[in-house]
Structure formats: C-alpha cells, structure tokens
Design an enzyme around this catalytic site. Structure first.
Site, mmCIF file in Angstrom:
data_model
loop_
_atom_site.group_PDB
_atom_site.id
_atom_site.type_symbol
_atom_site.label_atom_id
_atom_site.label_comp_id
_atom_site.label_asym_id
_atom_site.label_seq_id
_atom_site.Cartn_x
_atom_site.Cartn_y
_atom_site.Cartn_z
ATOM 1 N N ALA A 110 8.927 -18.687 -16.313
ATOM 2 C CA ALA A 110 8.012 -19.859 -15.221
ATOM 3 C C ALA A 110 6.485 -19.110 -15.664
ATOM 4 C CB ALA A 110 8.289 -19.050 -14.552
ATOM 5 N N LYS A 111 5.942 -19.952 -14.993
ATOM 6 C CA LYS A 111 4.937 -20.198 -14.880
ATOM 7 C C LYS A 111 4.055 -20.518 -13.800
ATOM 8 C CE LYS A 111 0.855 -17.576 -17.156
ATOM 9 N NZ LYS A 111 1.026 -17.481 -18.732
#
Ligand code: NAD
Length: 421
Positions: A110-111
C-alpha cells in the site's frame, strides 16, 4: 471514496507497469494474472481540510492505495510532498507489494500521500492535517487491514498522531495500526535506522560481489533524510569514503571524504547540507555522475534516466529511494556493466523492521536492539543471496530477478486462494 479511475499513467506508474509486464512474461503467466496484478485492489481519495494557525481553512488532497493484500494486510508508507499524485502513489503501492513478497514478510502493498509541503506548516498544522487524513481513511486501515509507516516528509511523530487518532476512534489503544512510531509508544528499537542498515548490508555485499573491497571504496549519497543520512553514516563506519552527499537544497563534496558525523551536526543546526564547512559546493545533479565505486540514490524517483545514465561512473548503484532508476536508464546501466541493486531489495530493511515492530506490538513483547539488528541482517543477507543467485541462473539483471521472484510469490498466493466468487 472514489471509484477506481482509469487516469492516464504518469511515467513512474509506467515504470512500475513495465517491470510487472516483464516479470509476467519471464514467468509465463497469462493475461488474467497480469490484469489481477496490474491494478490496485482498493484506492481512496479524500479531501483534507486544515484549519490553519491564522484561522483560515485550506483543503488538501490525500490518497491511500492498497495494491494487493493476497499475502496479508497491506503495508506502506505515507508521503507528504507537493509533488504527490495518485499515479505516483499507485506505483509506490505496487512496489511495496513486491518488496514485502521478496523479503517474505506476510503483507501486501500500500502507499499513501497528501499533496502538501510539510516545510510550510507548523507542527500544530501538521498534526491537524494528519489527524483529519487518518480519520478520513480509518475505514481502510488497521493492524489486520493496512498499516502505514513514514516516508518522504513524515516521521515517527506523524505515526504517533495517526496511531492516537485511530485508537481514539476505536476506543482503545491499537499500537499495531502504524509502524515507525517513537520507541516509547510501541515503536521498535532499530526501526529509525533500519532502511539505511539494509541499504548498507546490500551495498557491502554488492561491492564485494564486484570484487571491490568496501574499506577504502568511495561513495556518493543523494538525499540526506531518514534513509540517506544513516546510509552515509553506516557507509563511513564500514570504512568507505563518502565523497559527496546532497539534499533538495544542494550538494557538498570532498575529494578525501566528508566527515559524516560533523555533517550530521551541521544539518541538525541548519536544516541542510548546504554551507557545510568541511566540503565544497557541488553543482546541480553532478553527484550522480561522480567517479565513485558506489552511488546511493536516497531521495526521490526518476533521478537516473535516459538523459544522464550514460554519464554515470559508479560501478555499483544501491537504490535507497523507491524508483530512482527509469527502465531506459536500467538498460543503459546494464549495457555499461553497472550493477544496480534494486529498491525492492535494497531499501527493504525498513519494512522488515516495521514487520518486527508490528509483531512486537501485537504480542506486547519487546525485543532488544541487538535482536532486531541480528534478525534484520539475516533477512537482508538471505534476500541478497537469493536474488543474486536467481539473477545469475537466469542471466538477467538483479531487478528482473527480484521482481520475478516477488511476482511469483504473489501470483502463487492468488492461485492458492482462488478467485471469489
Ligand atoms: P525524507 O523526507 O526523510 O528525506 C528525503 C531527502 O531527500 C531529504 O534530504 C531531501 O532534501 C532530499 N531530496 C529531495 N529531493 C531531492 C533532490 N532532487 N536531490 C537531492 N536530494 C533531494 O525521506 P526518506 O524517508 O529518507 O525517503 C527517501 C526515499 O527512500 C524515498 O524514495 C522513500 O520512498 C524511500 N524509502 C524510505 C523508507 C523509510 O523507511 N523512510 C523505506 C524505504 C524506502
């Protein structure tokens, strides 16, 4: 929350997609698998209104992209920068999936990012922005869903605010919702320096692999933030001469090697490497083209590209940053015989110790610094050996080998889980 949008790709997302396509081809997967892995599983765009210290209200844009969670909860940093775009966050989230799979930590990727310049805000404003953003994305995060960590422009204080905001909403303290927290608040010993330690583990192994003795070898480090600063320090401690370092304001160099400890003191006092009395000014991006054994880009993506790769003289590049080398530059460097240790391997020390932090928080049992560092060293050495051996076996660059190994692990998880419904 926005629907998944089919926006035109920016170059950094193009780079990530090109790497995935190449790995899919090498592994012989069909287009269905490619389609599954090419798009994020979930993404959210939120407005983040901020009441500024002067009473006026500004509205910022924030994103959180969960590329994949087939192997476990999504995991990835949170970036505060005026340059954040949704496509950049998508690319960084995809790279996190590969990094976690390559190091065999039980996470997907994720980011997150907010398009904001943190240098233009007081601590109180940054706290309000962080708490509001956390509140907006709280349905998506949690120790079993998605666990943010620091990235460009954020730090342990940001993670403490996020953890507190989420915990207040839940009605109890949830230490495992973020990593990279202060040690007194559920952080892990060794997390602050873990990415840099991992970079240096890989750098020493890569130099040795190339027949270059680390003691007395020369290095240049681009970026002097959470990754670059400690990378420079640990390289100097390992006996390398750090000839140049830079930050977004400028670069300093010394033909005999910088005194990194004195430079750190100067940065603490002034906020930049610029003006350091123990070095000379180096113009623009000249640092990237210095005649050194080792180059560590540890700032932002896309700094080694078709326009400058042919002028790079370093024999070994170890990617502290995510995505610093474009595919065109990769090809030029490969033809020139430069060894590039890719981001998903080289800077994975941060997520490895983030995983250790999460394990400790979930068990409420804390390890010593020596224990953390010994476990990190083992993981990094194993990953290096695994990728290096695979690259030799296939006769491909380290990045292709690393991406193929990682994509294969994620694809296997997809196949083993099956497709619901
Ligand atoms: P940071 O905000 O702490 O530091 C960034 C540094 O880069 C600063 O010194 C800044 O001045 C400098 N910089 C920015 N633009 C520059 C330019 N054009 N030229 C030279 N210097 C420039 O961020 P960080 O956490 O050190 O992250 C740096 C890179 O490492 C990012 O690509 C990030 O995604 C990656 N990374 C970070 C971690 C982590 O644990 N923090 C882990 C893995 C990867």
């Amino acid at each position: 929350m926005t629907a998944l949008v089919d926006a035109p790709a920016t170059s950094v997302l193009d780079d990530a997609q090109a790497q995935l396509s190449a790995a899919i081809e090498v592994l012989g997967y069909d287009q269905s698998m490619h389609r599954m892995l090419a798009v994020p599983r979930r993404e959210v765009t939120v407005s983040v209104p901020l009441r500024k210290d002067d009473g006026s209200v500004e509205v910022y844009v924030g994103h959180r992209v969960q590329h994949n969670f087939s192997r476990g909860p999504a995991k990835g940093g949170l970036r505060y920068s005026p340059d954040v775009t949704l496509d950049e966050v998508r690319a960084l989230a995809m790279w996190m999936t590969w990094k976690c799979a390559l190091l065999d930590v039980p996470y997907g990727g994720a980011k997150g990012g907010i398009r904001i310049d943190p240098r233009e805000h007081s601590a109180a404003e940054l706290e309000r922005v962080t708490r509001r953003y956390t509140s907006e994305i709280s349905p998506l995060i949690g120790p079993e869903r998605d666990i943010p960590a620091p990235d460009i422009g954020t730090d342990e204080r940001t993670m403490a605010w996020m953890m507190d905001t989420y915990s207040v909403q839940q009605g109890h303290t949830v230490l495992g919702v973020t990593t990279g927290k202060p040690v007194g608040l559920g952080g892990s010993l060794g997390r602050a320096t873990a990415t840099s330690r991992g970079v240096v583990h890989v750098a020493l192994a890569a130099l040795t692999d190339r027949g270059i003795a680390p003691a007395g070898a020369t290095a240049a480090v681009q970026g002097f933030g959470k990754v670059g600063r400690y990378a420079a320090r640990f390289l100097a401690e390992a006996g390398l001469r750090v000839l140049a370092v830079s930050d977004q304001y400028g670069a300093v160099a010394s033909p005999t090697g910088l005194d990194v400890v004195a430079l750190e003191k100067h940065v603490d006092e002034t906020g930049s490497v610029v003006g350091f009395a123990g070095g000379d000014v180096l113009p623009g991006d000249a640092l990237l083209e210095l005649d050194v054994d080792l180059l560590v880009p540890a700032a932002v993506e896309g700094v080694l590209h078709a326009g400058n790769a042919a002028r790079v003289k370093a024999k070994v590049i170890v990617e502290g940053a995510n995505g610093p080398t474009t595919p065109e530059a990769d090809e030029i460097l490969r033809s020139a015989g430069v060894l590039v240790a890719p981001d998903i391997l080289a800077n994975a020390g941060g997520v490895v110790v983030s995983y250790f932090e999460w394990v400790q928080a979930n068990q409420a049992f804390w390890w010593s610094a020596d224990e953390v560092e010994a476990r990190l060293a083992t993981r990094m050495d194993q990953a290096w050996q695994h990728v290096n051996a695979h690259a030799r076996r296939l006769g491909v660059p380290l990045r292709s080998a690393a991406t193929a190994l990682a994509v294969e692990r994620v694809a296997q998880a997809h196949q083993q889980r099956g497709l619901y419904p």
